[in-house]
Design a protein around this motif. Sequence first.
Motif, short mmCIF file in Angstrom:
data_model
loop_
_atom_site.label_atom_id
_atom_site.label_comp_id
_atom_site.label_asym_id
_atom_site.label_seq_id
_atom_site.Cartn_x
_atom_site.Cartn_y
_atom_site.Cartn_z
N LYS A 134 57.61 58.61 46.17
CA LYS A 134 57.78 57.15 46.27
C LYS A 134 58.72 56.63 45.19
CE LYS A 134 53.34 56.15 48.48
NZ LYS A 134 52.05 55.41 48.37
N ALA A 135 58.77 57.35 44.08
CA ALA A 135 59.61 56.89 42.96
C ALA A 135 60.98 57.56 42.95
CB ALA A 135 58.90 57.16 41.64
N LEU A 136 61.10 58.70 43.65
CA LEU A 136 62.33 59.47 43.56
C LEU A 136 62.56 60.23 44.86
CD1 LEU A 136 64.44 60.15 41.29
CD2 LEU A 136 63.12 62.23 40.87
N GLN A 137 63.81 60.24 45.32
CA GLN A 137 64.16 60.94 46.54
C GLN A 137 65.10 62.10 46.22
OE1 GLN A 137 62.93 60.30 49.65
NE2 GLN A 137 61.61 58.79 48.65
N VAL A 138 64.68 63.31 46.57
CA VAL A 138 65.52 64.49 46.39
C VAL A 138 65.38 65.36 47.64
CG1 VAL A 138 65.22 64.47 43.88
CG2 VAL A 138 63.69 65.85 45.29
N PRO A 139 66.31 66.29 47.87
CA PRO A 139 66.21 67.17 49.04
C PRO A 139 64.90 67.97 49.03
CG PRO A 139 68.38 67.30 48.05
CD PRO A 139 67.54 66.52 47.10
N ALA A 140 64.38 68.28 50.21
CA ALA A 140 63.11 68.99 50.34
C ALA A 140 63.08 70.31 49.57
CB ALA A 140 62.80 69.23 51.81
N PRO A 141 64.14 71.12 49.61
CA PRO A 141 64.10 72.39 48.85
C PRO A 141 63.89 72.20 47.35
CG PRO A 141 65.91 72.41 50.43
CD PRO A 141 65.38 71.01 50.40
N ILE A 142 64.36 71.08 46.82
CA ILE A 142 64.20 70.82 45.39
C ILE A 142 62.73 70.59 45.06
CG2 ILE A 142 64.84 69.30 43.47
CD1 ILE A 142 67.08 71.11 44.56
N TRP A 143 62.04 69.84 45.93
CA TRP A 143 60.60 69.62 45.70
C TRP A 143 59.87 70.94 45.64
CZ3 TRP A 143 59.56 65.38 43.57
CH2 TRP A 143 60.05 64.15 44.00
N PHE A 144 60.20 71.86 46.53
CA PHE A 144 59.54 73.16 46.55
C PHE A 144 59.84 73.95 45.26
CE2 PHE A 144 59.07 72.30 51.07
CZ PHE A 144 57.85 72.87 51.35
N LYS A 145 61.09 73.88 44.80
CA LYS A 145 61.45 74.58 43.58
C LYS A 145 60.66 74.04 42.38
CE LYS A 145 66.16 75.95 44.87
NZ LYS A 145 67.60 75.79 44.57
N VAL A 146 60.60 72.72 42.30
CA VAL A 146 59.87 72.10 41.18
C VAL A 146 58.39 72.43 41.27
CG1 VAL A 146 59.20 69.91 40.13
CG2 VAL A 146 61.56 70.26 40.87
N ASN A 147 57.85 72.42 42.48
CA ASN A 147 56.44 72.76 42.66
C ASN A 147 56.16 74.19 42.19
OD1 ASN A 147 53.99 71.42 43.93
ND2 ASN A 147 53.94 73.40 44.96
N HIS A 148 57.07 75.11 42.53
CA HIS A 148 56.92 76.49 42.10
C HIS A 148 57.04 76.63 40.58
CE1 HIS A 148 58.32 77.83 46.37
NE2 HIS A 148 57.07 77.47 46.34
N LEU A 149 57.87 75.80 39.99
CA LEU A 149 57.99 75.80 38.54
C LEU A 149 56.68 75.38 37.88
CD1 LEU A 149 61.58 74.30 38.03
CD2 LEU A 149 60.84 76.64 37.55
N TRP A 150 56.01 74.37 38.48
CA TRP A 150 54.71 73.95 37.97
C TRP A 150 53.68 75.06 38.11
CZ3 TRP A 150 53.12 70.38 34.78
CH2 TRP A 150 53.87 69.22 34.61
N VAL A 151 53.72 75.76 39.23
CA VAL A 151 52.81 76.89 39.43
C VAL A 151 53.01 77.92 38.33
CG1 VAL A 151 52.21 78.82 40.94
CG2 VAL A 151 52.62 76.57 41.93
N GLY A 152 54.26 78.28 38.09
CA GLY A 152 54.57 79.24 37.04
C GLY A 152 54.17 78.74 35.66
N PHE A 153 54.39 77.45 35.41
CA PHE A 153 54.05 76.87 34.11
C PHE A 153 52.55 76.97 33.85
CE2 PHE A 153 52.68 73.09 31.68
CZ PHE A 153 53.35 73.34 30.49
N PHE A 154 51.74 76.62 34.84
CA PHE A 154 50.29 76.69 34.66
C PHE A 154 49.80 78.12 34.46
CE2 PHE A 154 50.12 72.48 37.02
CZ PHE A 154 49.72 71.76 35.91
N ILE A 155 50.40 79.06 35.18
CA ILE A 155 50.01 80.47 35.02
C ILE A 155 50.34 80.96 33.61
CG2 ILE A 155 50.51 82.83 35.75
CD1 ILE A 155 50.89 81.75 38.59
#
Length: 207
Positions: A134-155
């Motif tokens: 709602k605050a930011l619009q980026v291409p769908a693949p970017i959202w997936f990349k950032v999500n995976h980065l969060w997964v890696g960060f938490f691990i």
Amino acid sequence: MKQLFDFFPIVIFFLIYKFYGDLPPQWIELANRLPLVELTPGEPKHAILMATLGIIIATLLQNLVHYLIYRKLERMHLISLVLLLAFGSLTLAFRDGNFIIWKVTVINWLFAAVFLGSEFVGERKPLVERMMSKALQVPAPIWFKVNHLWVGFFIVLGILNLIVAYGFSEETWVNFKLFGVLGLTFVFIIAQALYLQRHALNTAEDK
């Protein structure tokens, strides 16, 4: 400001641990009236037990204040509270700080699972996109990349927690729990924001 509020219980844990020897005896006596709590004023080994009790109370207050302000409870806060009550109670019951140490790793790995699992349930959108689209619009693949980065960060954060806890002193771990986790989280959030902003600007230019 919200991120600072999220770290409020950890700050309480840190302060109680560091200044346990200076706490008024009346506070210790009051804590000893609670189930599972049996502390001795000034006993260094009991600092982590009192700090565990403090973070439990602080997390309960965190959820209460959040509800009073926003009239709803945040899922991440509730998950943290449930795990804290479980591992914190074990820490106090067995008088063993290993339980509260493992709580940090377990919750980070659980968050990693939640972020990854969000891609396969409901709208099949990454959790990051659901929270920020709602605050930011980026291409769908970017959202997936950032999500995976969060997964890696938490691990990685969960692994680092164990390395520090069992490779260094208890006091070093307490310092890492506040300054290490807080510092790494802020650096990661800033890097993520810059990455998303770069792609958001590119998307706007393409239009």
